[in-house]
Design a protein around this motif. Sequence first.
Motif, PDB file in Angstrom:
ATOM      1  N   THR A 159      -9.097  86.448  84.672  1.00 31.97           N
ATOM      2  CA  THR A 159      -8.295  85.800  85.709  1.00 31.97           C
ATOM      3  C   THR A 159      -6.831  85.687  85.282  1.00 31.97           C
ATOM      4  O   THR A 159      -5.915  86.045  86.042  1.00 31.97           O
ATOM      5  CB  THR A 159      -8.854  84.399  86.024  1.00 31.97           C
ATOM      6  OG1 THR A 159     -10.251  84.527  86.321  1.00 31.97           O
ATOM      7  CG2 THR A 159      -8.145  83.767  87.198  1.00 31.97           C
ATOM      8  N   ALA A 160      -6.610  85.222  84.042  1.00 28.29           N
ATOM      9  CA  ALA A 160      -5.242  85.069  83.536  1.00 28.29           C
ATOM     10  C   ALA A 160      -4.558  86.429  83.448  1.00 28.29           C
ATOM     11  O   ALA A 160      -3.386  86.573  83.810  1.00 28.29           O
ATOM     12  CB  ALA A 160      -5.260  84.379  82.175  1.00 28.29           C
ATOM     13  N   ASP A 214      -8.462  82.110  98.290  1.00 27.35           N
ATOM     14  CA  ASP A 214      -7.499  81.899  97.214  1.00 27.35           C
ATOM     15  C   ASP A 214      -7.211  83.173  96.432  1.00 27.35           C
ATOM     16  O   ASP A 214      -7.235  83.177  95.216  1.00 27.35           O
ATOM     17  CB  ASP A 214      -8.034  80.794  96.276  1.00 27.35           C
ATOM     18  CG  ASP A 214      -6.957  80.335  95.307  1.00 27.35           C
ATOM     19  OD1 ASP A 214      -5.864  80.025  95.776  1.00 27.35           O
ATOM     20  OD2 ASP A 214      -7.232  80.324  94.098  1.00 27.35           O
ATOM     21  N   ARG A 239      -3.471  87.709  86.839  1.00 27.63           N
ATOM     22  CA  ARG A 239      -2.302  86.973  87.324  1.00 27.63           C
ATOM     23  C   ARG A 239      -1.045  87.416  86.593  1.00 27.63           C
ATOM     24  O   ARG A 239       0.041  87.469  87.187  1.00 27.63           O
ATOM     25  CB  ARG A 239      -2.519  85.467  87.156  1.00 27.63           C
ATOM     26  CG  ARG A 239      -3.473  84.936  88.211  1.00 27.63           C
ATOM     27  CD  ARG A 239      -3.702  83.451  88.112  1.00 27.63           C
ATOM     28  NE  ARG A 239      -4.663  83.047  89.143  1.00 27.63           N
ATOM     29  CZ  ARG A 239      -5.546  82.083  88.995  1.00 27.63           C
ATOM     30  NH1 ARG A 239      -5.597  81.409  87.859  1.00 27.63           N
ATOM     31  NH2 ARG A 239      -6.371  81.785  89.964  1.00 27.63           N
ATOM     32  N   ALA A 295     -14.209  85.117  81.925  1.00 21.77           N
ATOM     33  CA  ALA A 295     -13.762  84.593  83.218  1.00 21.77           C
ATOM     34  C   ALA A 295     -12.294  84.182  83.166  1.00 21.77           C
ATOM     35  O   ALA A 295     -11.471  84.617  83.980  1.00 21.77           O
ATOM     36  CB  ALA A 295     -14.623  83.410  83.640  1.00 21.77           C
ATOM     37  N   ALA A 296     -11.952  83.333  82.174  1.00 14.96           N
ATOM     38  CA  ALA A 296     -10.580  82.837  82.071  1.00 14.96           C
ATOM     39  C   ALA A 296      -9.638  83.974  81.708  1.00 14.96           C
ATOM     40  O   ALA A 296      -8.545  84.105  82.281  1.00 14.96           O
ATOM     41  CB  ALA A 296     -10.501  81.723  81.031  1.00 14.96           C
ATOM     42  N   ARG A 355      -9.137  85.071  90.641  1.00 10.14           N
ATOM     43  CA  ARG A 355     -10.264  84.256  90.183  1.00 10.14           C
ATOM     44  C   ARG A 355     -11.603  84.847  90.611  1.00 10.14           C
ATOM     45  O   ARG A 355     -12.570  84.822  89.857  1.00 10.14           O
ATOM     46  CB  ARG A 355     -10.117  82.821  90.680  1.00 10.14           C
ATOM     47  CG  ARG A 355     -11.184  81.891  90.108  1.00 10.14           C
ATOM     48  CD  ARG A 355     -10.917  80.467  90.456  1.00 10.14           C
ATOM     49  NE  ARG A 355     -10.844  80.272  91.887  1.00 10.14           N
ATOM     50  CZ  ARG A 355      -9.962  79.476  92.489  1.00 10.14           C
ATOM     51  NH1 ARG A 355      -9.090  78.821  91.783  1.00 10.14           N
ATOM     52  NH2 ARG A 355      -9.959  79.352  93.800  1.00 10.14           N
TER      53      ARG A 355
END
Lengths: 225, 106
Positions: free
Chosen positions: B97-98, B65, B101, B93-94, B69
């Motif tokens: 990842t955000a 994926d 992206r 983490a969030a 992430r």
Amino acid sequence: MLLLYRTLGGRSLRQVSLVCLSVAVMGVSYGISAHAAGIPLWANLLLATTVLAGASEFLFIASMHEGVLPVVAALAGILVNARNLIYGFAVSPSIGPGWRRWVGAHLVNDESVALSSAEASEQRRRLLYWVTGIGVLVAWPFGAVLGGTLGALIADPSAFGFDAVLPAVLLAVVMPALRDNWTRGIALLGALLACGVTPWVPVGVAPILSLVALPLVLLQRKDST
Amino acid sequence: MNATSVVLGIAILAAGTYLLRASGVGLRSWTTIAPMLDRVLATGTAALLLAVAASSAAFDGRALDGFARVIGVAVAAVAAALRAPIIVVVVLAAGATAGLRLLGIQ
């Protein structure tokens, strides 16, 4: 809340709250997916409460959306949850005696097992198991319904990085156990194995194959850590 | 999809999952546990949790994926190893990842 604070202690209470919050965030992202897959809110709530195992629910709604027979979708979901058998075996003594075992069995999941097995005393294990388990039982369906409701508003939950939250939480709670050299070595080997076979086996089977590395623990002598 | 088939599917999934959990719990009460098995179970639980974390970071179902992430969760792993509080681990983490992206890295 004050009683919980006294019995659990500030640090554990913070940890449990954060784990439950993360589960809720993940639940929101699941709820949004369920909405996108055309699962009605009542079915979403029923699924989240009675199954209470995130990955299998994701798989179930995705399969239903693709028109897979419900029975087949359910069987695939059950396969994903096979690790709960091993978890149940491991945490069984921490659940409690009599009828409580059979109620508590429903609360077996990644989070309740991780937080309770990090504790040293049996009494603390039991407390953390139940508090985390009930917390997840509330947080997951809550998040799922919230997500199902928000589904019409948020098109792409991945833009917020929600999907990284749960792996990160699991890492954080398993980290203390990994300070032991043997445990870390075996767990890392197992995780590598699991990732290596993931594309080739049914969803949910790969983590269980990490246990192939487990017999190595028998090589460890009692005095060495 | 009609309501009856959805409920049937949910009922099977819920019953099967509960049976798995309860069999684990029940089996334990009918066996005596050697101290060594306790050690094996503790290590096995850690291995399972790490494997779930790693495969859910790298994969979406069975397909790889992308990197966002994986990198986000790796950042979180470093923070957790350095004993950062769990809230810092989650936000990193969030956030990472955000952020990736947002930069167009999937």
